[in-house]
Motif scaffolding. Structure first.
Motif, PDB file in Angstrom:
ATOM      1  N   GLN A 161      -9.427  14.363   7.661  1.00  0.00           N
ATOM      2  CA  GLN A 161      -9.699  13.801   6.355  1.00  0.00           C
ATOM      3  C   GLN A 161     -10.634  14.680   5.543  1.00  0.00           C
ATOM      4  OE1 GLN A 161     -10.066   9.499   5.979  1.00  0.00           O
ATOM      5  NE2 GLN A 161     -10.020   9.370   8.204  1.00  0.00           N
ATOM      6  N   PRO A 205      -9.783  11.781  12.621  1.00  0.00           N
ATOM      7  CA  PRO A 205     -10.609  11.617  11.421  1.00  0.00           C
ATOM      8  C   PRO A 205     -11.033  12.953  10.821  1.00  0.00           C
ATOM      9  CG  PRO A 205     -11.339  10.149  13.182  1.00  0.00           C
ATOM     10  CD  PRO A 205     -10.337  11.078  13.781  1.00  0.00           C
ATOM     11  N   ARG A 224      -9.211  15.713   2.262  1.00  0.00           N
ATOM     12  CA  ARG A 224      -8.716  14.664   1.388  1.00  0.00           C
ATOM     13  C   ARG A 224      -8.960  14.982  -0.087  1.00  0.00           C
ATOM     14  NH1 ARG A 224     -11.670   9.358   3.030  1.00  0.00           N
ATOM     15  NH2 ARG A 224     -10.292   8.550   1.409  1.00  0.00           N
ATOM     16  N   TYR A 235      -4.125   7.506   6.137  1.00  0.00           N
ATOM     17  CA  TYR A 235      -5.425   7.632   6.788  1.00  0.00           C
ATOM     18  C   TYR A 235      -6.285   6.396   6.551  1.00  0.00           C
ATOM     19  CZ  TYR A 235      -4.952  12.428   8.427  1.00  0.00           C
ATOM     20  OH  TYR A 235      -4.567  13.534   9.112  1.00  0.00           O
ATOM     21  N   GLU A 236      -6.189   5.827   5.367  1.00  0.00           N
ATOM     22  CA  GLU A 236      -6.955   4.609   5.098  1.00  0.00           C
ATOM     23  C   GLU A 236      -6.488   3.472   6.005  1.00  0.00           C
ATOM     24  OE1 GLU A 236      -6.476   3.870   0.979  1.00  0.00           O
ATOM     25  OE2 GLU A 236      -7.920   5.411   0.339  1.00  0.00           O
ATOM     26  N   THR A 237      -5.178   3.354   6.193  1.00  0.00           N
ATOM     27  CA  THR A 237      -4.645   2.320   7.082  1.00  0.00           C
ATOM     28  C   THR A 237      -5.091   2.558   8.516  1.00  0.00           C
ATOM     29  OG1 THR A 237      -2.705   2.034   5.662  1.00  0.00           O
ATOM     30  CG2 THR A 237      -2.538   1.235   7.929  1.00  0.00           C
ATOM     31  N   GLU A 254      -2.952   9.743   1.993  1.00  0.00           N
ATOM     32  CA  GLU A 254      -4.173   9.006   1.658  1.00  0.00           C
ATOM     33  C   GLU A 254      -4.134   7.591   2.219  1.00  0.00           C
ATOM     34  OE1 GLU A 254      -7.908   8.416   0.233  1.00  0.00           O
ATOM     35  OE2 GLU A 254      -6.768  10.276   0.209  1.00  0.00           O
ATOM     36  N   TRP A 255      -3.090   6.834   1.883  1.00  0.00           N
ATOM     37  CA  TRP A 255      -3.020   5.461   2.386  1.00  0.00           C
ATOM     38  C   TRP A 255      -2.797   5.442   3.894  1.00  0.00           C
ATOM     39  CZ3 TRP A 255       1.169   3.993   5.087  1.00  0.00           C
ATOM     40  CH2 TRP A 255       2.399   4.635   4.852  1.00  0.00           C
ATOM     41  N   ARG A 279       0.820  -1.210   0.000  1.00  0.00           N
ATOM     42  CA  ARG A 279       0.000   0.000   0.000  1.00  0.00           C
ATOM     43  C   ARG A 279       0.854   1.261   0.000  1.00  0.00           C
ATOM     44  NH1 ARG A 279      -3.272  -3.288   3.360  1.00  0.00           N
ATOM     45  NH2 ARG A 279      -2.186  -2.590   5.233  1.00  0.00           N
ATOM     46  N   ALA A 315      -7.744   4.126   9.512  1.00  0.00           N
ATOM     47  CA  ALA A 315      -9.177   3.834   9.622  1.00  0.00           C
ATOM     48  C   ALA A 315      -9.427   2.330   9.693  1.00  0.00           C
ATOM     49  CB  ALA A 315      -9.920   4.441   8.431  1.00  0.00           C
ATOM     50  N   ARG A 316      -8.666   1.561   8.928  1.00  0.00           N
ATOM     51  CA  ARG A 316      -8.850   0.107   8.957  1.00  0.00           C
ATOM     52  C   ARG A 316      -8.415  -0.460  10.301  1.00  0.00           C
ATOM     53  NH1 ARG A 316      -5.642  -0.895   5.467  1.00  0.00           N
ATOM     54  NH2 ARG A 316      -3.934  -1.900   6.611  1.00  0.00           N
TER      55      ARG A 316
END
Length: 389
Positions: A161, A158, A164, A184-186, A181-182, A83, A188-189
């Motif tokens: 974001q 959060p 974004r 924040y996505e990581t 981007e990745w 990622r 969040a996951r």
């Protein structure tokens, strides 16, 4: 699902009693999974069946599983590299091959939390029994999901974001995808996965069962563990006193240990529910020995772990927040109000908890520790309290 977390000090027979509890649950008719945490196969030795990264059938309706921290660590890091490949290439960093990766400290704890989450969310089992690490490590492990989620929210809020939409523009200007981007996505996951684990641990169907040998060392562990669990709001059902010696014995040298165990058991029974498991005179091995231990079943009653707010506005003009803290010492307690949160320190344990909505409109008016319960008084703030109340 019924989840039983088995906790005790090292050398207390914790793993053996976890195996025996799981066997009892299976014989009561429930589809049962027992999770092991030791690097060596102590769980398999107790069950008489080798256990490992793949679940195995240890007895009718009983499955045993010992997650593999190394495999999980390699897969997670490989996925993270994929990622973040653009950012790593930008920095000129070399990618690591899975074969050269060695698990870092904490990988085992994260693997167990993931296994706990996956098993609880599965519809394959009715009962889950978890052989936690030794007590001190287990207390830190149970606190980990809540603490990590808090760190993630502070480091990567959060709310940030909201910008974004600008990242693709910045990425085109820089000529490479922006790493935020990745990232924040990581985050969040991870937050979603940690929330699932936290929900399992805090669920009303989850209880902690404490295992200890009656004696000074077991008494110290029990006092510490009950305080740490109470501060986390976790429920305990029974204390299993393991390896209890027979009262009537022709061996005179056993008189001292028997008297010590008797005294400790009497003290434990004054404050909690206790079940005794007799010493077999040998290390239990196989299902016959586990059955002979006669461990408590899965339907033991567990007291509520609620922190109620008592309305005493009419009598004393305050609201009282009651927090059970068995074994707490007044000199080792500390409270700090910070906005809508309260930092509670009890001995070696600390937790930051959000205030109930009604108490957020109040000021702290004092606190007292009585009968193992911390009672914090809150006085309504006239500037924030609804008129007429």
């Amino acid at each position: 699902m019924r989840t039983i977390l088995i906790m005790g000090p090292g050398g207390s027979g914790r793993t053996t009693l976890a195996a025996a509890t799981a066997l009892t649950a299976a014989r009561e008719g429930g589809r049962t999974l027992v999770l092991g945490t030791d690097r060596t196969d102590t769980l398999g030795a107790a069950l008489g069946v080798p256990t490992g990264p793949k679940p195995v059938e240890a007895a009718p309706r009983l499955t045993a599983w010992r997650p593999d921290p190394a495999g999980d660590f390699r897969r997670d890091l490989a996925a993270l590299q994929d990622r973040a490949s653009s950012a790593l290439d930008l920095l000129g960093a070399s990618h690591l091959d899975p074969e050269e990766l060695t698990p870092l400290p904490g990988a085992g704890e994260l693997a167990l939390l993931r296994a706990l989450r996956d098993a609880a969310l599965s519809d394959k089992y009715d009962t889950l029994v978890v052989d936690l690490p030794p007590a001190a490590e287990a207390l830190a492990l149970l606190a980990l999901p809540e603490e990590l989620r808090r760190y993630l929210r502070r480091l990567l809020p959060p709310e940030r974001q909201a910008a974004r939409a600008l990242r693709p523009v910045l990425g085109r200007l820089a000529g490479v995808p922006m790493p935020a981007e990745w990232l924040y996505e990581t985050a969040a996951r991870w937050d979603l996965e940690l929330a699932a684990v936290e929900a399992v641990v805090a669920d009303r169907g989850t209880v902690v069962r404490l295992v200890a040998e009656p004696g000074p060392a077991g008494d110290d562990m029990l006092r510490t563990a009950r305080l740490g669990l109470a501060l986390r709001g976790l429920r305990t059902d029974v204390v299993v006193a393991n390896r209890v010696l027979p009262e009537a014995s022709p061996d005179t040298w056993l008189a001292g240990p028997v008297a010590q165990q008797r005294k400790t058991l009497e003290e434990w029974r004054e404050t909690c529910a206790v079940r005794t498991v007799a010493h077999l005179g040998r290390d239990p091995r196989g299902t016959d020995d586990l059955t002979a231990l006669a461990v408590p079943g899965t339907e033991q009653a567990a007291p509520a772990a609620d922190w109620p707010v008592t309305d005493r506005l009419g009598e004393d003009g305050v609201l009282v927040w009651r927090i059970p803290l068995p074994g707490a010492i007044r000199e080792e307690l500390d409270l700090v109000r910070r906005g809508d949160e309260l930092l509670v320190t009890a001995g070696a344990f600390r937790r930051i908890v959000p205030l109930p909505s009604a108490l957020r409109r109040c000021t702290v008016d004092g606190a007292a520790l009585r009968d193992g319960e911390l009672r914090i008084r809150f006085a309504p703030d006239p500037k924030l309290w609804p008129q007429g109340r």
